[in-house]
Design a protein around this motif. Structure first.
Motif, PDB file in Angstrom:
ATOM      1  N   PRO A  17      -0.577   4.827  -8.849  1.00 50.34           N
ATOM      2  CA  PRO A  17       0.268   3.804  -9.591  1.00 50.34           C
ATOM      3  C   PRO A  17       1.493   3.229  -9.302  1.00 50.34           C
ATOM      4  CG  PRO A  17      -0.462   6.466  -9.427  1.00 50.34           C
ATOM      5  CD  PRO A  17      -1.016   5.476  -8.065  1.00 50.34           C
ATOM      6  N   ALA A  18       1.742   3.231  -7.605  1.00 45.99           N
ATOM      7  CA  ALA A  18       2.908   2.414  -7.340  1.00 45.99           C
ATOM      8  C   ALA A  18       2.503   0.712  -6.725  1.00 45.99           C
ATOM      9  CB  ALA A  18       3.244   3.355  -5.733  1.00 45.99           C
ATOM     10  N   GLY A  19       1.677   1.002  -6.571  1.00 52.52           N
ATOM     11  CA  GLY A  19       0.733  -1.002  -5.909  1.00 52.52           C
ATOM     12  C   GLY A  19       0.049  -0.067  -5.230  1.00 52.52           C
ATOM     13  N   ARG A  20       0.304  -0.065  -3.983  1.00 51.37           N
ATOM     14  CA  ARG A  20      -0.768  -0.107  -2.555  1.00 51.37           C
ATOM     15  C   ARG A  20      -0.087   1.331  -1.642  1.00 51.37           C
ATOM     16  NH1 ARG A  20      -3.183  -5.059   0.332  1.00 51.37           N
ATOM     17  NH2 ARG A  20      -0.501  -5.257   0.365  1.00 51.37           N
ATOM     18  N   TYR A  67       8.430   3.394   2.054  1.00 51.31           N
ATOM     19  CA  TYR A  67       8.123   3.204   2.704  1.00 51.31           C
ATOM     20  C   TYR A  67       7.215   2.674   3.642  1.00 51.31           C
ATOM     21  CZ  TYR A  67      11.293   7.833   2.690  1.00 51.31           C
ATOM     22  OH  TYR A  67      12.210   9.003   2.976  1.00 51.31           O
ATOM     23  N   GLY A  68       7.463   1.878   5.185  1.00 48.75           N
ATOM     24  CA  GLY A  68       6.267   1.781   5.452  1.00 48.75           C
ATOM     25  C   GLY A  68       5.888   0.747   5.167  1.00 48.75           C
ATOM     26  N   ARG A  69       4.288   0.683   5.167  1.00 49.79           N
ATOM     27  CA  ARG A  69       3.338  -0.486   4.132  1.00 49.79           C
ATOM     28  C   ARG A  69       3.141  -0.093   2.824  1.00 49.79           C
ATOM     29  NH1 ARG A  69      -0.771  -1.432  10.128  1.00 49.79           N
ATOM     30  NH2 ARG A  69       1.163  -0.213  11.304  1.00 49.79           N
ATOM     31  N   SER A  70       3.444   0.960   2.934  1.00 45.97           N
ATOM     32  CA  SER A  70       3.824   0.663   1.286  1.00 45.97           C
ATOM     33  C   SER A  70       4.565   0.728   0.473  1.00 45.97           C
ATOM     34  CB  SER A  70       3.573   3.169   1.177  1.00 45.97           C
ATOM     35  OG  SER A  70       2.681   3.217   1.783  1.00 45.97           O
ATOM     36  N   SER A  71       3.972   0.603  -1.327  1.00 41.19           N
ATOM     37  CA  SER A  71       4.856  -0.880  -2.313  1.00 41.19           C
ATOM     38  C   SER A  71       6.617   0.222  -2.057  1.00 41.19           C
ATOM     39  CB  SER A  71       3.292  -0.347  -3.591  1.00 41.19           C
ATOM     40  OG  SER A  71       2.729  -1.254  -3.405  1.00 41.19           O
ATOM     41  N   ARG A  72       6.474  -0.888  -2.658  1.00 36.34           N
ATOM     42  CA  ARG A  72       7.911  -0.207  -2.558  1.00 36.34           C
ATOM     43  C   ARG A  72       8.876  -1.192  -4.478  1.00 36.34           C
ATOM     44  NH1 ARG A  72       8.001  -3.094   1.968  1.00 36.34           N
ATOM     45  NH2 ARG A  72       9.768  -4.041   1.222  1.00 36.34           N
ATOM     46  N   PRO A  73       8.209   0.024  -5.754  1.00 34.52           N
ATOM     47  CA  PRO A  73       8.833  -0.624  -6.429  1.00 34.52           C
ATOM     48  C   PRO A  73       9.972  -0.707  -6.507  1.00 34.52           C
ATOM     49  CG  PRO A  73       6.916   1.332  -6.773  1.00 34.52           C
ATOM     50  CD  PRO A  73       7.406   1.412  -5.232  1.00 34.52           C
ATOM     51  N   THR A  76      14.582   2.082  -9.996  1.00 34.25           N
ATOM     52  CA  THR A  76      14.634   3.894  -9.349  1.00 34.25           C
ATOM     53  C   THR A  76      13.533   4.657  -9.512  1.00 34.25           C
ATOM     54  OG1 THR A  76      17.146   3.071  -8.394  1.00 34.25           O
ATOM     55  CG2 THR A  76      16.687   5.158  -8.642  1.00 34.25           C
ATOM     56  N   ASP A  77      13.997   5.211 -10.754  1.00 32.63           N
ATOM     57  CA  ASP A  77      13.072   6.349 -11.526  1.00 32.63           C
ATOM     58  C   ASP A  77      11.425   5.788 -10.868  1.00 32.63           C
ATOM     59  OD1 ASP A  77      11.940   3.772 -13.470  1.00 32.63           O
ATOM     60  OD2 ASP A  77      12.660   4.844 -15.156  1.00 32.63           O
ATOM     61  N   ALA A  78      11.014   4.647 -10.355  1.00 32.10           N
ATOM     62  CA  ALA A  78       9.876   5.259  -9.700  1.00 32.10           C
ATOM     63  C   ALA A  78       9.152   6.172  -8.860  1.00 32.10           C
ATOM     64  CB  ALA A  78       9.038   3.286  -9.643  1.00 32.10           C
ATOM     65  N   TYR A  79      10.461   6.493  -8.143  1.00 30.34           N
ATOM     66  CA  TYR A  79      10.544   7.866  -7.665  1.00 30.34           C
ATOM     67  C   TYR A  79      10.670   8.537  -7.841  1.00 30.34           C
ATOM     68  CZ  TYR A  79      10.768   2.856  -4.698  1.00 30.34           C
ATOM     69  OH  TYR A  79      10.298   1.787  -4.009  1.00 30.34           O
ATOM     70  N   ARG A  80      10.646   9.278  -8.933  1.00 28.86           N
ATOM     71  CA  ARG A  80      10.612  10.163  -9.734  1.00 28.86           C
ATOM     72  C   ARG A  80       9.260  11.487  -9.232  1.00 28.86           C
ATOM     73  NH1 ARG A  80      11.555   8.806 -14.901  1.00 28.86           N
ATOM     74  NH2 ARG A  80      12.093  10.596 -15.412  1.00 28.86           N
ATOM     75  N   THR A 234      12.355  -2.559   5.882  1.00 35.25           N
ATOM     76  CA  THR A 234      11.872  -2.199   4.076  1.00 35.25           C
ATOM     77  C   THR A 234      12.957  -2.035   4.085  1.00 35.25           C
ATOM     78  OG1 THR A 234      12.088  -0.031   4.967  1.00 35.25           O
ATOM     79  CG2 THR A 234       9.747  -1.195   4.655  1.00 35.25           C
ATOM     80  N   GLY A 235      14.841  -1.800   4.667  1.00 35.88           N
ATOM     81  CA  GLY A 235      15.343  -1.472   4.170  1.00 35.88           C
ATOM     82  C   GLY A 235      15.256   0.310   3.783  1.00 35.88           C
ATOM     83  N   LEU A 236      16.318   0.330   3.130  1.00 32.38           N
ATOM     84  CA  LEU A 236      16.502   1.950   2.780  1.00 32.38           C
ATOM     85  C   LEU A 236      16.460   2.433   1.327  1.00 32.38           C
ATOM     86  CD1 LEU A 236      16.921   4.761   5.248  1.00 32.38           C
ATOM     87  CD2 LEU A 236      17.743   2.329   6.089  1.00 32.38           C
ATOM     88  N   THR A 237      16.442   1.524   0.910  1.00 36.28           N
ATOM     89  CA  THR A 237      16.661   1.992  -0.851  1.00 36.28           C
ATOM     90  C   THR A 237      16.136   2.716  -1.637  1.00 36.28           C
ATOM     91  OG1 THR A 237      17.784   0.104  -1.164  1.00 36.28           O
ATOM     92  CG2 THR A 237      17.097   0.714  -2.912  1.00 36.28           C
ATOM     93  N   GLY A 238      14.042   2.076  -0.493  1.00 33.01           N
ATOM     94  CA  GLY A 238      12.940   3.119  -1.355  1.00 33.01           C
ATOM     95  C   GLY A 238      13.524   4.742  -1.172  1.00 33.01           C
ATOM     96  N   ALA A 239      13.865   5.156   0.277  1.00 33.40           N
ATOM     97  CA  ALA A 239      13.386   5.960   0.391  1.00 33.40           C
ATOM     98  C   ALA A 239      14.405   6.384  -0.007  1.00 33.40           C
ATOM     99  CB  ALA A 239      14.041   6.052   2.331  1.00 33.40           C
TER     100      ALA A 239
END
Length: 330
Positions: A17-20, A67-73, A76-80, A234-239
């Motif tokens: 659901p994140a993408g990849r 994180y890493g090579r995974s998708s980064r929507p 913010t609420d995509a990380y619930r 990637t930056g830190l925002t996704g984490a």
């Protein structure tokens, strides 16, 4: 326990659901999904992948979304938490499996436990490292964290404000990570009477209290380069978005207040890890909250990064526990 031939780990991207999602896989046999915490990546399981493979398991470490090579929507609420559970389910299915054992560390422990709670049809057992299971419910998280520390600010509250922690970390990702890892390691953490690195003084930063000019014994310069290289890219925002969804998680999971995880479970904590010691009440409640607990291990002298600080001991605990589990349903 027989040893199986071990081939080199393979990297792949799988749909979610994140993408990849980027996963690293080693071995064949029953699936064991490994979920990292903050601020790490699949690489934090580098000592476990070959050992689990040799023990006859299909060990798969994932880069959590953001994180890493995974998708980064972007949202913010995509990380619930419910989205991260959906990612774990997607990985299992993308790998052609129906069920898995899920093992997590730090935030990954919460993700693993919630995956087992919400999808017992997929996750037949759960291992938790560093952060013990505490059922959903209780007061709103942001209210609890805001009340901690008196004049100082708890790191979770500090992380919850968008952009604030990024402004501290991203100008010197490698130096910040080195300090954070060092501050929470059993062999290098500040003395008990030193200022607590989990709190920020008014107008200050977290790194003000990090030990400087040293690395813990488990972390080589090359290891640090791997972690820093990923976050520099990637930056830190996704984490950090994980911390920014805690109130949403509290609302999303309100229908499961007080619910136990009934599958076979395992907990391993570090005796010097605040994530374990601060949640001693949660561990005391395990007979109720984890009724099928198959092992409780507190590692003396160990800090927060236990599968890296104590890889041999962690590997032995994991493989012994896995060997005792009922086999996956056909």
């Amino acid at each position: 326990m027989s040893q199986h031939p071990v081939s080199a780990p393979t990297h792949r991207l799988v749909p979610s659901p994140a993408g990849r999602l980027h996963v690293v896989e080693q071995g064949s046999g029953p699936l064991v999904l490994l979920v990292h915490g903050f601020p790490e990546s699949w690489y934090s399981w580098r000592h476990q992948l070959p050992v689990l493979a040799a023990a006859g398991y299909r060990a798969v470490a994932v880069d959590v979304r953001g994180y890493g090579r995974s998708s980064r929507p972007a949202a913010t609420d995509a990380y619930r938490m419910t989205e991260l559970v959906a990612d774990n389910v997607a990985v299992v299915h993308a790998l052609g499996e129906r069920t898995a054992v899920v093992v997590g560390h730090d935030w990954g422990s919460n993700v693993a436990a919630t995956s087992a709670l919400l999808r017992p049809d997929v996750f037949r057992a759960v291992g938790m490292l560093s952060v013990p299971y505490a059922p959903p419910g209780g007061p709103r998280p942001s209210t609890v964290f805001a009340s901690m520390g008196g004049d100082e600010e708890f790191y979770v509250s500090y992380f919850q404000e968008p952009g604030r922690a990024e402004a501290e970390i991203e100008p010197d990702v490698r130096g910040w990570l080195a300090g954070f890892y060092t501050a929470l390691s059993g062999d290098t953490e500040p003395a008990a009477d030193a200022p607590d690195p989990h709190f920020v003084t008014p107008g200050g930063t977290l790194r003000d209290r990090f030990p400087a000019h040293r690395l813990p014994g488990w972390l080589s310069e090359a290891d640090l380069d791997v972690y820093a290289g990923e976050f520099e890219r990637t930056g830190l925002t996704g984490a950090l978005a994980r911390y920014r969804n805690m109130d949403r998680d509290w609302e999303d999971l309100s229908g499961h207040e007080g619910a136990p995880v009934t599958q076979p479970s395992l907990f391993v904590g570090g005796a010097l890890d605040a994530s374990t010691t601060w949640m001693a009440d949660a561990i005391d409640a395990f007979p109720v909250t984890l009724p099928a607990l198959g092992g409780l291990h507190i590692l003396d002298g160990c800090g927060h990064w236990l599968q890296q600080e104590r890889p041999a001991e962690t590997n032995r605990i994991l493989t012994d526990w896995l060997e005792g589990l009922p086999g996956p349903a056909c």
